[in-house]
Design a protein around this motif. Sequence first.
Motif, PDB file in Angstrom:
ATOM      1  N   CYS A  32       1.055  -1.357  -0.280  1.00 42.37           N
ATOM      2  CA  CYS A  32       0.010  -0.277   0.022  1.00 42.37           C
ATOM      3  C   CYS A  32       1.130   1.474   0.386  1.00 42.37           C
ATOM      4  CB  CYS A  32      -0.964  -0.645   1.257  1.00 42.37           C
ATOM      5  SG  CYS A  32      -2.850  -1.268   1.397  1.00 42.37           S
ATOM      6  N   LEU A  44      -4.627   9.091  -1.476  1.00 39.04           N
ATOM      7  CA  LEU A  44      -5.862   9.553  -0.734  1.00 39.04           C
ATOM      8  C   LEU A  44      -6.192  10.370  -0.005  1.00 39.04           C
ATOM      9  CD1 LEU A  44      -6.077   5.450   0.634  1.00 39.04           C
ATOM     10  CD2 LEU A  44      -6.632   6.575  -1.368  1.00 39.04           C
ATOM     11  N   SER A  56      -1.498  10.298   4.180  1.00 38.86           N
ATOM     12  CA  SER A  56      -1.574   9.302   3.091  1.00 38.86           C
ATOM     13  C   SER A  56      -1.037   8.205   3.731  1.00 38.86           C
ATOM     14  CB  SER A  56      -1.254  10.224   1.868  1.00 38.86           C
ATOM     15  OG  SER A  56      -0.950   9.210   0.719  1.00 38.86           O
ATOM     16  N   ARG A  59      -3.867   6.287   6.082  1.00 48.96           N
ATOM     17  CA  ARG A  59      -4.803   5.968   5.077  1.00 48.96           C
ATOM     18  C   ARG A  59      -4.634   4.724   4.023  1.00 48.96           C
ATOM     19  NH1 ARG A  59      -8.159  11.564   3.298  1.00 48.96           N
ATOM     20  NH2 ARG A  59      -8.425  12.213   5.788  1.00 48.96           N
ATOM     21  N   LEU A  60      -3.477   4.956   4.024  1.00 47.46           N
ATOM     22  CA  LEU A  60      -2.784   3.829   3.092  1.00 47.46           C
ATOM     23  C   LEU A  60      -2.647   2.953   3.846  1.00 47.46           C
ATOM     24  CD1 LEU A  60      -0.217   5.571   0.884  1.00 47.46           C
ATOM     25  CD2 LEU A  60      -2.716   4.205   0.040  1.00 47.46           C
ATOM     26  N   LEU A  63      -6.310   1.131   4.997  1.00 53.01           N
ATOM     27  CA  LEU A  63      -6.475   0.195   3.354  1.00 53.01           C
ATOM     28  C   LEU A  63      -6.026  -1.204   3.418  1.00 53.01           C
ATOM     29  CD1 LEU A  63      -7.426   0.097   0.847  1.00 53.01           C
ATOM     30  CD2 LEU A  63      -5.709   0.781  -0.342  1.00 53.01           C
ATOM     31  N   MET A  66      -8.011  -3.206   6.641  1.00 53.91           N
ATOM     32  CA  MET A  66      -9.140  -3.589   6.138  1.00 53.91           C
ATOM     33  C   MET A  66      -8.870  -4.980   5.554  1.00 53.91           C
ATOM     34  SD  MET A  66     -11.390   0.516   5.295  1.00 53.91           S
ATOM     35  CE  MET A  66     -10.290   0.746   5.081  1.00 53.91           C
ATOM     36  N   VAL A  67      -7.962  -4.579   4.209  1.00 54.84           N
ATOM     37  CA  VAL A  67      -7.842  -5.627   3.090  1.00 54.84           C
ATOM     38  C   VAL A  67      -7.590  -6.952   3.820  1.00 54.84           C
ATOM     39  CG1 VAL A  67      -6.426  -6.358   0.761  1.00 54.84           C
ATOM     40  CG2 VAL A  67      -7.544  -3.900   0.823  1.00 54.84           C
TER      41      VAL A  67
END
Length: 188
Positions: A32, A44, A56, A59-60, A63, A66-67
């Motif tokens: 990410c 993002l 950034s 948020r990365l 992400l 979450m994935v």
Amino acid sequence: MRLAPVPMLTWIGTTYVNVVRNTPLTLIILFCSFGLSQTLGITLVDPKSVTSIEDSNFRLAMLGLMVYTAAFVCETVRSGVNTVPLGQAEAARSLGLTFSQNLRIILLPQAFRAVIIPLGSVLIALTKNTTIASAIGVAEAALLMKEMIENTAAILTVGTIFALGFVILTLPTGLFFGWLGKRLAVAR
């Protein structure tokens, strides 16, 4: 998607879950950061913001978490759906319910009762996995620990403080989900 009656959706869901669950979280978060942010230029955030780099990175990292966690939640919920007797789904189909109605009205409410405790374990793992997000500069704890350590005794003290912090975060969560699981358990 793993429960979908469409073979292509089942294949995509199975591939996603198997690839992500068997990939280290550190690698996903680094992808990410380096893959999305530095290689593809996906940030993002608004690049004109004063805190764009920190935002950034945060948020990365979110992400990536979450994935990664979504794959484990997917498998947990799928295993819960598999605990529901087959006759339940067949009865819903005989009543004329569509696949999505069957899933939403019949299967998932019963499945969630069966997977409360495993979902609690996934939440605890997510809490502990947030420390890996420091790989792209999100966790201030790693920076603080680096600044505080001046001698060997401080290493043990700071490490103990962080360990106690995670116990304080995860123990009540585990106890709550254990209690909730027993309270909502289906008598079999």
